[in-house]
Scaffold this active site. Structure first.
Site, PDB file in Angstrom:
ATOM      1  N   HIS A 167     -15.515  86.512  28.603  1.00 14.42           N
ATOM      2  CA  HIS A 167     -14.515  85.968  29.048  1.00 14.42           C
ATOM      3  C   HIS A 167     -13.093  86.813  29.089  1.00 14.42           C
ATOM      4  O   HIS A 167     -12.451  86.739  29.933  1.00 14.42           O
ATOM      5  CB  HIS A 167     -14.210  84.686  27.928  1.00 14.42           C
ATOM      6  CG  HIS A 167     -12.894  83.921  28.303  1.00 14.42           C
ATOM      7  ND1 HIS A 167     -11.691  84.000  28.225  1.00 14.42           N
ATOM      8  CD2 HIS A 167     -12.928  82.619  28.755  1.00 14.42           C
ATOM      9  CE1 HIS A 167     -10.644  83.259  28.774  1.00 14.42           C
ATOM     10  NE2 HIS A 167     -11.662  82.259  29.110  1.00 14.42           N
ATOM     11  N   ARG A 168     -12.773  87.774  28.204  1.00 16.53           N
ATOM     12  CA  ARG A 168     -11.840  88.735  28.354  1.00 16.53           C
ATOM     13  C   ARG A 168     -10.335  88.174  28.007  1.00 16.53           C
ATOM     14  O   ARG A 168      -9.572  88.965  27.975  1.00 16.53           O
ATOM     15  CB  ARG A 168     -11.861  89.497  29.694  1.00 16.53           C
ATOM     16  CG  ARG A 168     -13.016  90.193  29.839  1.00 16.53           C
ATOM     17  CD  ARG A 168     -12.716  90.904  31.142  1.00 16.53           C
ATOM     18  NE  ARG A 168     -14.039  91.811  31.628  1.00 16.53           N
ATOM     19  CZ  ARG A 168     -15.122  91.450  32.113  1.00 16.53           C
ATOM     20  NH1 ARG A 168     -15.188  90.155  32.374  1.00 16.53           N
ATOM     21  NH2 ARG A 168     -16.292  92.027  32.499  1.00 16.53           N
ATOM     22  N   ASP A 169     -10.190  86.774  27.821  1.00 14.05           N
ATOM     23  CA  ASP A 169      -8.742  86.270  27.569  1.00 14.05           C
ATOM     24  C   ASP A 169      -8.815  85.059  26.958  1.00 14.05           C
ATOM     25  O   ASP A 169      -8.148  84.024  27.364  1.00 14.05           O
ATOM     26  CB  ASP A 169      -8.064  86.151  28.969  1.00 14.05           C
ATOM     27  CG  ASP A 169      -6.742  86.061  28.726  1.00 14.05           C
ATOM     28  OD1 ASP A 169      -6.062  86.497  27.695  1.00 14.05           O
ATOM     29  OD2 ASP A 169      -5.789  85.566  29.585  1.00 14.05           O
ATOM     30  N   ILE A 170      -9.350  84.996  25.653  1.00 12.07           N
ATOM     31  CA  ILE A 170      -9.571  83.865  24.872  1.00 12.07           C
ATOM     32  C   ILE A 170      -8.085  83.781  24.017  1.00 12.07           C
ATOM     33  O   ILE A 170      -7.958  84.397  23.117  1.00 12.07           O
ATOM     34  CB  ILE A 170     -10.815  83.806  23.859  1.00 12.07           C
ATOM     35  CG1 ILE A 170     -12.085  83.859  24.758  1.00 12.07           C
ATOM     36  CG2 ILE A 170     -10.732  82.567  23.162  1.00 12.07           C
ATOM     37  CD1 ILE A 170     -13.452  83.787  23.983  1.00 12.07           C
ATOM     38  N   ASN A 174      -5.471  79.299  27.282  1.00 10.28           N
ATOM     39  CA  ASN A 174      -6.764  79.297  28.177  1.00 10.28           C
ATOM     40  C   ASN A 174      -7.717  78.350  27.727  1.00 10.28           C
ATOM     41  O   ASN A 174      -8.875  78.598  27.920  1.00 10.28           O
ATOM     42  CB  ASN A 174      -7.404  80.593  28.477  1.00 10.28           C
ATOM     43  CG  ASN A 174      -6.547  81.527  29.377  1.00 10.28           C
ATOM     44  OD1 ASN A 174      -5.666  80.909  30.515  1.00 10.28           O
ATOM     45  ND2 ASN A 174      -6.427  82.957  29.363  1.00 10.28           N
TER      46      ASN A 174
END
Length: 215
Positions: A167-170, A174
């Site tokens: 995911h890289r941006d939890i 988001n």
């Protein structure tokens, strides 16, 4: 900042977005309204050819591009290769996300290229993001609610990882909370990762998020 770093442009606003009534993919999608924007994309409310309401995400890495009429172009010839690399990664990511099938992961219906950039057609999630809820209704969720949401999100992350996707941006902004209370992960961050390789400014300012970045 080095000579290779792009200038920091003003934050994307509705004036940078496609106008309501604009069509995409030969008329298969019609933009209804601007929803939001960030450093790497613009999201819209739209209808498809069957008159279903969807969300359209446009690849628009603002540090590298600008809009000329409807088309999205590199800001300078020097940014052309960087812009094209980000668009290609956006398409590749969208195709990977379309393979995911989990109730707590936003669904991707279609990925396509138009206006010299790329787009995703996504599920419309009826709800609000978790950050907004925390800031405006800090006592809304009980400990049991938090427990249930956490388990749902962990199961979603496990499913994502099983498909070799990150995911890289939890972070709370988001995670959308549906009217039913179900959490849904949105806005995967591969384009941000690619852009970070192109600019140390973007790497330090846009790619990681204070308080939610891994070691």
């Amino acid at each position: 900042m080095t000579s290779l770093d792009p200038p920091a442009p003003p934050k994307i606003g509705p004036e940078e977005a496609l106008a309501p009534g604009s069509t995409l993919l030969g008329g298969q999608f019609t933009i209804q309204s601007y929803l939001s924007s960030g450093g790497f994309g613009i999201t819209y409310l739209a209808t498809d050819s069957l008159n279903r309401t969807v969300v359209i995400k446009e690849c628009y890495p603002e540090a590298f591009c600008t809009r000329v009429n409807k088309s999205v172009r590199a800001r300078t010839l020097g940014y052309e290769a960087d812009f094209q690399a980000i668009v290609k990664l956006f398409v590749r990511e969208a195709r990977s996300l379309a393979k995911l099938n989990h109730s707590s992961v936003v669904g991707v219906h279609q990925v396509f290229e138009d206006n010299d950039t790329a787009y995703m057609a996504l599920d419309l999630i009826n709800g609000r993001d978790l950050l907004d809820i925390i800031e405006t209704e800090p006592n809304r969720f009980t400990p049991d609610d938090v427990h249930d949401m956490t388990l749902s999100l962990l199961d979603a992350v496990d499913h994502i990882h099983s498909q070799d996707v990150l995911h890289r941006d939890i972070s709370p902004d988001n995670i959308l909370i549906e009217d039913t209370g179900r959490p849904v992960l949105i806005d995967f961050g591969a384009a941000r990762e690619e852009a970070s390789r192109k600019s140390r400014v973007l790497s330090s300012v846009l790619v990681v998020k204070d308080g939610y970045s891994p070691q």
